[in-house]
Every structure is written in C-alpha cells, then in structure tokens.
Scaffold this active site. Structure first.
Site, PDB file in Angstrom:
ATOM      1  N   HIS A   1     -10.929  -3.184   4.159  1.00 34.75           N
ATOM      2  CA  HIS A   1     -10.828  -2.784   5.561  1.00 34.75           C
ATOM      3  C   HIS A   1     -11.658  -1.533   5.877  1.00 34.75           C
ATOM      4  O   HIS A   1     -11.680  -1.088   7.010  1.00 34.75           O
ATOM      5  CB  HIS A   1      -9.361  -2.534   5.884  1.00 34.75           C
ATOM      6  CG  HIS A   1      -8.804  -1.420   5.035  1.00 34.75           C
ATOM      7  ND1 HIS A   1      -8.647  -1.542   3.667  1.00 34.75           N
ATOM      8  CD2 HIS A   1      -8.412  -0.155   5.339  1.00 34.75           C
ATOM      9  CE1 HIS A   1      -8.186  -0.413   3.181  1.00 34.75           C
ATOM     10  NE2 HIS A   1      -8.034   0.447   4.170  1.00 34.75           N
ATOM     11  N   ASP A   2     -12.304  -0.943   4.872  1.00 33.44           N
ATOM     12  CA  ASP A   2     -13.042   0.305   5.080  1.00 33.44           C
ATOM     13  C   ASP A   2     -14.557   0.133   5.130  1.00 33.44           C
ATOM     14  O   ASP A   2     -15.276   1.131   5.232  1.00 33.44           O
ATOM     15  CB  ASP A   2     -12.722   1.294   3.946  1.00 33.44           C
ATOM     16  CG  ASP A   2     -11.333   1.887   4.078  1.00 33.44           C
ATOM     17  OD1 ASP A   2     -10.796   1.917   5.201  1.00 33.44           O
ATOM     18  OD2 ASP A   2     -10.779   2.309   3.052  1.00 33.44           O
TER      19      ASP A   2
ATOM     20  N   ASP B   1       0.873  -1.158   0.000  1.00 33.21           N
ATOM     21  CA  ASP B   1       0.000   0.000   0.000  1.00 33.21           C
ATOM     22  C   ASP B   1       0.916   1.215   0.000  1.00 33.21           C
ATOM     23  O   ASP B   1       1.821   1.307   0.822  1.00 33.21           O
ATOM     24  CB  ASP B   1      -0.858  -0.005   1.284  1.00 33.21           C
ATOM     25  CG  ASP B   1      -2.246   0.532   1.060  1.00 33.21           C
ATOM     26  OD1 ASP B   1      -2.355   1.613   0.463  1.00 33.21           O
ATOM     27  OD2 ASP B   1      -3.215  -0.123   1.490  1.00 33.21           O
TER      28      ASP B   1
ATOM     29  N   ASP C   1      -3.150   4.596  -2.087  1.00 29.05           N
ATOM     30  CA  ASP C   1      -4.194   5.133  -1.219  1.00 29.05           C
ATOM     31  C   ASP C   1      -4.652   6.531  -1.666  1.00 29.05           C
ATOM     32  O   ASP C   1      -3.813   7.409  -1.895  1.00 29.05           O
ATOM     33  CB  ASP C   1      -3.617   5.221   0.202  1.00 29.05           C
ATOM     34  CG  ASP C   1      -4.649   5.602   1.239  1.00 29.05           C
ATOM     35  OD1 ASP C   1      -5.546   4.789   1.492  1.00 29.05           O
ATOM     36  OD2 ASP C   1      -4.551   6.722   1.791  1.00 29.05           O
TER      37      ASP C   1
ATOM     38  N   GLU D   1      -6.730   3.877  -5.474  1.00 29.66           N
ATOM     39  CA  GLU D   1      -7.997   4.037  -4.757  1.00 29.66           C
ATOM     40  C   GLU D   1      -8.548   5.421  -5.089  1.00 29.66           C
ATOM     41  O   GLU D   1      -7.859   6.424  -4.920  1.00 29.66           O
ATOM     42  CB  GLU D   1      -7.774   3.915  -3.245  1.00 29.66           C
ATOM     43  CG  GLU D   1      -9.084   3.847  -2.488  1.00 29.66           C
ATOM     44  CD  GLU D   1      -9.011   4.444  -1.103  1.00 29.66           C
ATOM     45  OE1 GLU D   1      -9.872   4.106  -0.282  1.00 29.66           O
ATOM     46  OE2 GLU D   1      -8.097   5.250  -0.826  1.00 29.66           O
TER      47      GLU D   1
HETATM   48  C1  NOJ Z   1      -8.260   5.125   2.377  1.00 27.78           C
HETATM   49  C2  NOJ Z   1      -7.908   3.961   3.231  1.00 27.78           C
HETATM   50  O1  NOJ Z   1      -8.390   2.783   2.645  1.00 27.78           O
HETATM   51  C3  NOJ Z   1      -8.458   4.236   4.593  1.00 27.78           C
HETATM   52  O2  NOJ Z   1      -8.378   3.112   5.422  1.00 27.78           O
HETATM   53  C4  NOJ Z   1      -7.732   5.409   5.176  1.00 27.78           C
HETATM   54  O3  NOJ Z   1      -8.298   5.744   6.408  1.00 27.78           O
HETATM   55  C5  NOJ Z   1      -7.786   6.617   4.247  1.00 27.78           C
HETATM   56  N1  NOJ Z   1      -7.568   6.282   2.888  1.00 27.78           N
HETATM   57  C6  NOJ Z   1      -6.752   7.626   4.636  1.00 27.78           C
HETATM   58  O4  NOJ Z   1      -5.471   7.143   4.329  1.00 27.78           O
END
Ligand code: NOJ
Length: 556
Positions: free
Chosen positions: A329-330, A101, A202, A256
């Site tokens: 994970h989000d 990542d 990210d 992302e």
């Molecule tokens: C996206 C990530 O997937 C998330 O977990 C994170 O909190 C935010 N970006 C900030 O880096």
C-alpha cells in the site's frame, strides 16, 4: 540436501488486504470486512496460505489506519469484532492464516493514552510518549517528520513538545517505559488469544530512540533517522516481546524495516535462540527507480534491482529468511515502475515470477494479481494521502506547479496503490454500489478480476500457477540462489538448487530482443519448461532471443 530448517511460514504465500479499497458490502463506498468475507473463496483460489490486514482498528484516518485510537477493536467503517471473528473462522476453515498489522511505534493522538498523556506532566500516561522541553523556544532537536516538517509538536498547556516521526496525529510511544511494553504485549495477547496467527509490525525497527535524542545529520524528511532506525534497545525490546508473548504461540512476525542493511537485519532475523523477528521487509530492492524515497525518481536500473535482491538472497541464505514483495500500500504499482504499460500482461507475469521464485516468503498486494496500474489524478484535490500532501508542500517550495507535481505523483505516490480493487467491468468496477471513497481507475473495464478469472492466459491465472508451482516444488522454496550475468542491464537470470533439483529463471526486462545463452552446466533441451509468458518457447543453440518482457522457468 538442504540445511534450511523447514517451516510452514517459509512455505506460505500471503495476500495483503488494504480493506478500505478491497470490497464494499453495504454501499457506503468504503471497503469493509463483510466485503472481505464474501471474497474469501476468491483469495483462497489464488492458492495463498495467509492474509495480512493493513490496520483495521478504529482510527481517525490521518494515515488511513496507521494512526490507531483503539488497539482492541475494529474500525466501525469496516465492521465489528464479530465480523472479524467470522473472517478468522472463515479463513481458518479454508486453511488460511490471518495476520494483523501491529502499529506500536506510534498511536493516534486520539488514543486515550495520548489524551491522558497531554493532560499534565504528572499524569500516569505522560511518560507513555516522548515529551521534552524546548531549547530556547525551539524544538528539542532538529529531527524531521516523515510526513510533515518538524518531528516535534508543541503543546502550550504543558509547555513541552511531543515527538512524531510520522504525522502530528501519530505521536511516538516511549518504548523505554516498561509500562508501554506491557501494553504492547497485552495487545499481542488479545489478538493471538482470539486466534490470529501473527503480525506484520509497522516500522518496528524505529521503536528505540538514541539516548539524549541528539541532533541528526540534515536530510530531506528524515533528519534524525540514524538515531532511531536501529536504536540502542531495539534488539532487547523485540527479544522481550518474543520471550514473554510470541514464543508462547504458534505465530509469525514480519517486521517492516526501512533503511536496513543485510548486516543490521541479521542481528534481528538470524535463526537461533536470539532471533527476534521471523522475517523483515527490507526496502533496498524498491529503490531501483528512485533514491531513498519514491519521490526522488530516477530511471529504472535493472542492475540496481538485481544488486539489492542478490545481496539479500546471498546474505540471508541458510541464516535467515527473506520476505519477498514488489508491491504494497506504500508504493506505486509495479508494472508502471519496473515493467511496461505497453506490455502490461507480459511484464506483470515476468515480475511475478522474478520475485516469487527467489528464496523467501512471497507477499502479494491486492490488485497486483490482476496487474492493476497507476491512476491519473487530475489535481491535488483528488488526492487522499498525507504523504502526497506532504510531498506537495515540499515540491511547491522547490517551485513545482500543481500540474508538474501531479505528473510526478501519478508516477510515484502511494495513491496509486490505494484505488479500489477492480472486480468486474460493471459500474464502479464492482467495488461498491455507492459512491466510492476514492477514484476508481478507468481501466477497470478491461482490467478486472472477473475477466481475468475466465481467461486461462491472464495475469491472475499466471499468479495462481506460480503460487501452486512454488508450493509443489521444494526447490522453489528451499533451493540455494545463485545469480548469473549480474552485469547485464537486460536480463535477470538466477538458479535455485536443492539436492539434485535445479531451477533456472530467465527474465527479460527489455522490450527489444536480447540473446540469452544458458549458463555453463545447463542444457536447456534437457530441462522442462514449467512457466512462461509466451506460447512460443523455441530454443536455439542452448539459448533464445527474448520476446518483450519474456520469462521462462526451467526445471532440471
Ligand atoms: C509504514 C506503513 O506501511 C505506512 O503506510 C505508514 O504510513 C507508516 N508506516 C506510518 O505508520
């Protein structure tokens, strides 16, 4: 005949690891790299071709790794660079790639660059971040942080504010500074030279901010986003990373990208000489039960889900490549969002086939393959995630009691995805011999890897069959997508076509029985049923009455 250019990155399936909750090897209650090393055979047994590690760098953990204090090392809680090299070798020996990542929209405020940057306005690192003077004792503009109120934090010593689109402890880098871009390239080279096979980047589409940082249109937790979600220099910077570094390696990058549309995505992922990213994680299909953010919950709408998925399938086909996912994970666990707890096994299998047989590279999040569910946390004191704390602050202002908030959080928060992986029915789900850093879902006694491994009809073994099927059938990888019955609120039906090969995927999102009639041109009796989640697969009048959350996949 396909016009699609073939590549190993299109053919692969990737497993995502959020290390802290994966497997603990030393009894400190925190998942670690030796824990991952011990599970490489398991990961390989899924049939995947790559592992993406959520950040494993040193981090003060304000956002569990997404606040990095050293880009060229490993978080000591997880192990050492040597442990990581062993994983890299172990994965490569097993024919799996490893993706890191890369979080470069922001660093931790404990990163050396930031510590220097706030020492004085003349410090050579000052311009590594986005510092501005206030306006009449107020922040430089009205932008809001995704995580905690105002997006600006005042520094008394400097009499300036720094920008943080996420937490205060995650100051945004100033990507307009060429030195910062050189640092990013240097980090990329460091890992690529070590042997990693690419990156998940990210919020990479946030790295360029509009000139002059103008005020944004007020909206909860995202005021200002129109000025950085696809900023003026984004394409240019991504191209620079590609030209100077990525193109020199056999590597892959998935970005992302919140709030992207197909059109804006194409400028970044369209194949050809100006392609900037190999793939993109878009968010639209993750909004079938919410509005803009998971916290604004609405009833699940299959039509919304299908609309979003088909838009990307049709819009990208032959031009760019999708990254397919339904968990990470989000987000809360998918069976509790788009599936059903009462039909956990059936719906988990159906959802797996529904997304993995579309055109794109599938990503699978740890625990998804055994159908892990959301957790019941009793109070805010049991929570761990900064995004949950932020939501609590906002919902309290709206008059929510803690109890009412927790009811919502237990449905939608990221905490749900972050409980330890349930390996067995032994104490602590076989995750740790110590005290786990976070609650383990009580249902580990019945939902765990060991039991599912032994059961040929388990969700886990369905995932294995699905991944193997996709690998062995080009039509599932390269076939052209077409959706049938888009207006149906019960069935998701699509075909994939490659040359003379056709695959028909029929998914029911209903507990009640729904009549499915084959689309014209299909004779079910002449097809071969290749995957299903029930034993009885009768065909009646070129169709069938669905069982709860039934999925059937036919090849022609
Ligand atoms: C996206 C990530 O997937 C998330 O977990 C994170 O909190 C935010 N970006 C900030 O880096």
């Amino acid at each position: 005949m396909s016009e699609i250019k073939r590549s190993k990155f299109k053919e692969m399936a990737v497993y995502q690891i959020w290390t802290r909750s994966f497997c603990d090897s030393n009894g400190d209650g925190i998942g670690d790299l030796p824990g991952v090393l011990g599970k490489l055979d398991y990961i390989k047994s899924l049939g995947v071709d790559g592992i993406w590690f959520s950040p494993i760098y040193p981090s003060p953990n304000a956002d569990y790794g997404y606040d990095i204090s050293d880009y060229k090392n490993i978080n000591p809680e997880f192990g050492t660079l040597d442990d990581f090299r062993q994983i890299l070798d172990g994965a490569h020996e097993r024919g799996m790639m490893v993706f890191m990542d890369l979080v470069v929209n922001h660093t931790s405020d404990e990163h050396e660059w930031f510590k220097e940057s706030r020492k004085s306005v003349d410090n050579p690192y000052h311009d590594y971040y986005i510092w501005r003077k206030g306006r009449d004792n107020k922040p430089p503009n009205n932008w809001l942080s995704n995580f905690e109120g105002c997006a600006w934090e005042y520094d008394e010593g400097l009499d300036e504010y720094y920008l943080h689109i996420f937490a205060k402890k995650q100051p945004d880098l100033n990507m307009d500074n060429p030195k910062v871009r050189e640092e990013v390239k240097d980090i990329m080279r460091f890992w690529l030279d070590m042997g990693v096979d690419g990156f998940r980047e990210d919020v990479i589409t946030f790295i360029s901010k509009a000139e002059g940082l103008p005020n944004g249109i007020p909206m909860p937790a995202a005021t200002g986003i129109e000025h950085y979600r696809h900023g003026p220099h984004l394409d240019e910077y991504l191209l620079e990373f590609r030209r100077d570094v990525l193109s020199k390696y056999d590597c892959f990058v998935v970005g992302e990208s919140p709030m992207m549309t197909v059109d804006s995505a194409l400028s970044l992922i369209e194949e050809g000489k100006d392609q900037k990213l190999d793939m993109m994680f878009n968010f639209q299909h993750m909004e079938a039960d919410c509005i803009m953010t998971d916290w604004v919950k609405t009833p699940f709408s299959l039509r919304k889900l299908k609309g979003a998925m088909s838009r990307w399938q049709n819009g990208l086909y032959g031009r760019a490549w999708n990254a397919l996912y339904i968990e990470n994970h989000d987000h809360a666990r998918i069976v509790d969002r788009y599936g059903s707890r009462d039909y956990r096994e059936e719906s988990a299998k159906m959802l797996a086939a529904m997304y993995m047989l579309q055109s794109g590279t599938p990503f699978i999040y740890q625990g998804q393959e055994i159908g892990m569910t959301n957790i019941e946390l009793d109070g805010i004191s049991e929570c761990k995630d900064i995004a949950t704390f932020n939501a609590y602050r906002l919902f309290k202002k709206l008059g929510f009691s803690e109890k009412r908030f927790m009811k919502l959080a237990n449905k939608v928060s990221r905490e749900n995805a972050r409980t330890p992986v349930q390996w067995s029915s032994e104490e602590n789900a076989g995750f740790t011999t110590g005290k786990p850093w976070f609650n383990i879902n009580e249902n580990y006694r019945s939902i765990n890897v060991r039991d599912e491994d032994k059961d040929p009809d388990s969700i886990l073994n369905f995932y294995r069959s699905l991944i193997a099927f996709r690998k062995e059938n080009d039509v599932a990888i390269y076939g052209k997508y077409r959706e049938f019955y888009p207006a149906s609120n019960s069935l998701f039906v699509y075909e994939r076509v490659l040359g003379s090969r056709r695959m028909l995927v029929v998914c029911s999102f209903k507990e009640r029985s729904v009549r499915f009639d084959s689309p014209s041109g299909y004779d079910l009796n002449s097809g071969k049923l290749v995957l299903s989640n029930y034993k009885d697969n009768k065909i009646v009048n070129n169709g069938f009455l669905t069982k709860p959350y039934e999925v059937r996949v036919y090849l022609f």
